[in-house]
Design an enzyme around this catalytic site. Structure first.
Site, PDB file in Angstrom:
ATOM      1  N   GLU A 172     -10.056  79.470  66.850  1.00 65.78           N
ATOM      2  CA  GLU A 172     -11.687  80.134  66.476  1.00 65.78           C
ATOM      3  C   GLU A 172     -12.439  81.225  67.347  1.00 65.78           C
ATOM      4  O   GLU A 172     -13.450  80.864  67.985  1.00 65.78           O
ATOM      5  CB  GLU A 172     -12.658  79.050  66.092  1.00 65.78           C
ATOM      6  CG  GLU A 172     -12.152  78.246  64.651  1.00 65.78           C
ATOM      7  CD  GLU A 172     -13.228  76.930  64.047  1.00 65.78           C
ATOM      8  OE1 GLU A 172     -14.408  76.499  64.843  1.00 65.78           O
ATOM      9  OE2 GLU A 172     -12.997  76.288  63.497  1.00 65.78           O
ATOM     10  N   GLU A 351      -8.031  72.845  60.044  1.00 69.65           N
ATOM     11  CA  GLU A 351      -8.856  71.798  60.072  1.00 69.65           C
ATOM     12  C   GLU A 351      -9.852  71.918  58.788  1.00 69.65           C
ATOM     13  O   GLU A 351      -9.825  72.635  58.565  1.00 69.65           O
ATOM     14  CB  GLU A 351      -9.386  72.519  61.044  1.00 69.65           C
ATOM     15  CG  GLU A 351      -9.550  71.901  62.476  1.00 69.65           C
ATOM     16  CD  GLU A 351     -10.529  72.315  63.506  1.00 69.65           C
ATOM     17  OE1 GLU A 351     -11.432  72.621  63.245  1.00 69.65           O
ATOM     18  OE2 GLU A 351     -10.307  72.501  65.423  1.00 69.65           O
TER      19      GLU A 351
HETATM   20  C1  GBH Z   1     -14.327  73.421  64.021  1.00 74.76           C
HETATM   21  O1  GBH Z   1     -15.549  74.280  64.006  1.00 74.76           O
HETATM   22  C2  GBH Z   1     -14.361  73.013  65.818  1.00 74.76           C
HETATM   23  O2  GBH Z   1     -13.071  73.718  66.021  1.00 74.76           O
HETATM   24  C3  GBH Z   1     -13.968  71.798  65.931  1.00 74.76           C
HETATM   25  O3  GBH Z   1     -14.059  71.407  67.301  1.00 74.76           O
HETATM   26  C4  GBH Z   1     -15.328  70.780  64.969  1.00 74.76           C
HETATM   27  O4  GBH Z   1     -14.958  69.937  65.996  1.00 74.76           O
HETATM   28  C5  GBH Z   1     -15.530  71.131  64.502  1.00 74.76           C
HETATM   29  O5  GBH Z   1     -15.117  72.208  63.425  1.00 74.76           O
HETATM   30  C6  GBH Z   1     -16.719  70.174  63.590  1.00 74.76           C
HETATM   31  O6  GBH Z   1     -18.107  70.696  63.768  1.00 74.76           O
HETATM   32  O7  GBH Z   1     -25.056  74.626  64.056  1.00 74.76           O
HETATM   33  O8  GBH Z   1     -25.820  76.222  62.814  1.00 74.76           O
HETATM   34  O9  GBH Z   1     -25.292  76.510  65.555  1.00 74.76           O
HETATM   35  C7  GBH Z   1     -16.225  74.962  63.110  1.00 74.76           C
HETATM   36  C8  GBH Z   1     -17.018  75.985  62.773  1.00 74.76           C
HETATM   37  C9  GBH Z   1     -18.559  77.759  63.991  1.00 74.76           C
HETATM   38  C10 GBH Z   1     -19.511  75.083  62.641  1.00 74.76           C
HETATM   39  C11 GBH Z   1     -19.809  76.706  64.658  1.00 74.76           C
HETATM   40  C12 GBH Z   1     -20.158  74.564  63.013  1.00 74.76           C
HETATM   41  C13 GBH Z   1     -22.611  76.676  64.541  1.00 74.76           C
HETATM   42  C14 GBH Z   1     -23.481  76.318  63.797  1.00 74.76           C
HETATM   43  N1  GBH Z   1     -18.196  76.204  63.608  1.00 74.76           N
HETATM   44  N2  GBH Z   1     -21.271  76.042  63.464  1.00 74.76           N
HETATM   45  S1  GBH Z   1     -25.066  75.538  64.332  1.00 74.76           S
END
Ligand code: GBH
Length: 438
Positions: A172, A351
């Site tokens: 990512e 994932e």
């Molecule tokens: C994944 O990200 C990661 O690869 C993994 O490490 C993580 O544990 C898993 O998902 C679960 O979250 O809080 O509104 O700023 C998923 C994509 C990108 C989703 C960042 C959450 C932050 C949104 N993520 N996003 S916010």
């Protein structure tokens, strides 16, 4: 060639890679042991106010000390594939130069332990934990970081050689750009959109150089990137919403898929980038970035709906993670769209999952996974070359800025004792794997 499903309505192709996923900083702990150097996440999580309750990955799920019992747990669940990441600064404490053999030995034991148990290792080289020593030189803001990453990748290819059938370069890159460098709520905590997009280009360059390093090493194995992807839909059928959804689709999907799979940035997205970002994109970079991959990793959590104002609206129920719209059909749409627009590159779901609050009786996770597996099965029936499916996550772990407040695991972790207990979803998944379908 991947066979189409046959037999029962929801039987998956034989040999389908049922798996689970984790990442190093989220589970390993042992943050300062055996010579491991700090990463940006060690520094960030120790700064006041960065994570819920000031949580850090110092101990996490203590996987580093519980390797054998965790491997046995995976075997008991019947996993056929396990995706984990390597802590760059465990292998190279300052990110480059001297290797710490103890770090390499840990990953050798992990990979061998998986193979002894009939589980295929899928190894991610970078899941956000840039060595702090490199961050002090600018980290991914510095174009040299792409080559430092490729050199580290080469170290891993040489050390684990034919024991690893599948490598993933970056996890990512979008999240590093959006959360680490734009929102600033992940490490390294910067808020500079222009710098963020320079970082994004350097990350992609690192991906391409690492793909080339694997080819040069001649060790075999397949390689690709793991991208966070989200099908984007207009929230209504107005022209404004449709136009904004196209813009959002470029940000969410095409600006990552196009360079990796076509060796070009989308014209509409590139036109939005200021001169300093374009200047970071040098002649020849896209040819490197577009070096043919063997597979694509897809992290799917949910769709994105965009209103005519350009803002995001939620049109499905969300999980405890308020950013997550739950919609299994979005997975079908995403997989079939990749096939339509990017061809038949083998796909792995690297994932997919949700957090739950009802510790052991996580029927909501069972419902979620059942519906998403069914969507994946429909995509297989539509000819998508989907090879494997890794549930996020094998076990509860350090959920970045959310600390330990979100539990994403199939297996419950009691952080006071580090006891592992399979949740109802883990038992259910064990049966799905055993019958190779729903
Ligand atoms: C994944 O990200 C990661 O690869 C993994 O490490 C993580 O544990 C898993 O998902 C679960 O979250 O809080 O509104 O700023 C998923 C994509 C990108 C989703 C960042 C959450 C932050 C949104 N993520 N996003 S916010």
């Amino acid at each position: 060639p991947a066979a189409r499903p046959s037999g029962g309505a929801t039987t998956f192709p034989s040999g389908f890679g049922w798996g689970a996923s984790t990442s190093a900083y989220q589970i390993e702990g042992a943050a300062a042991e055996d010579g491991r150097g700090p990463s940006v996440w060690d520094v960030f999580s120790h700064e006041p106010g960065r994570t819920r309750n000031g949580d850090t990955g110092d101990v996490a799920a203590d996987h580093y000390h519980r390797l054998i019992s965790d491997l046995d747990l995976m075997r008991d669940l019947g996993l056929r594939s396990y995706r984990f990441s390597v802590s760059w600064s465990r292998v190279l404490p300052t990110g480059r130069g001297e290797v710490d053999q103890r770090g390499l030995d840990f990953y050798r034991r992990l990979v061998d332990g998986l193979r002894e148990r009939g589980i295929a290792p899928v190894v991610t080289l970078f899941h956000w934990d840039t060595p702090q020593a490199l961050q002090e030189l600018g980290g991914w803001e510095n174009r040299d970081c792409a080559q430092w990453f490729a050199d580290y990748a080469h170290t891993m290819f040489a050390a684990l050689d034919d024991a690893v059938p599948t490598w993933l370069t970056l996890n990512e890159p979008k999240t590093v750009v959006d959360v680490g460098y734009t929102a600033g709520t992940h490490a390294p905590g910067k808020r500079d959109r222009q710098l963020a997009n320079v970082v994004g280009h350097h990350l992609l360059l690192g991906h391409g150089l690492a793909v080339q390093a694997l080819r040069a090493a001649g060790t075999g194995g397949r390689i690709g990137a793991a991208l966070s992807l989200s099908p984007v839909y207009p929230a209504d059928d107005s022209d404004a919403a449709r136009g904004r959804a196209t813009v959002a689709d470029a940000e969410e999907n095409r600006r990552w898929l196009d360079p990796v799979l076509k060796g070009s940035y989308p014209e509409d997205w590139l036109a939005t980038q200021p001169a300093p970002v374009r200047a970071a994109m040098r002649d020849g970079d896209l040819a490197v970035i577009g070096t043919a991959s063997d597979l694509l990793g897809v992290n799917y959590y949910g769709p994105t709906h965009i209103a005519g104002t350009g803002s995001r609206v939620m049109q499905h129920p969300t999980s405890q993670a308020t950013w997550q719209e739950i919609d299994p059909d979005g997975l079908f749409d995403l997989l079939t769209r990749i096939k339509r627009d990017y061809g038949d590159i083998p796909l792995s779901i690297t994932e997919n999952g949700m957090p739950t609050t009802n510790a052991m009786q996580d029927q909501d996770r069972i419902d979620f996974l059942r519906d998403h597996f069914a969507a994946a099965h429909r995509a297989l029936a539509a000819g998508v070359k989907l090879e494997s499916y890794h549930v996020w996550s094998l076990m509860d772990n350090f959920e970045w800025a959310e600390g330990y407040t979100q539990r994403w695991g199939l297996v419950h972790v009691d952080y006071a004792t580090q006891q592992r207990t399979p949740k109802a979803s883990a038992r259910w998944y064990q049966e799905v794997i055993a019958r190779n379908g729903l």
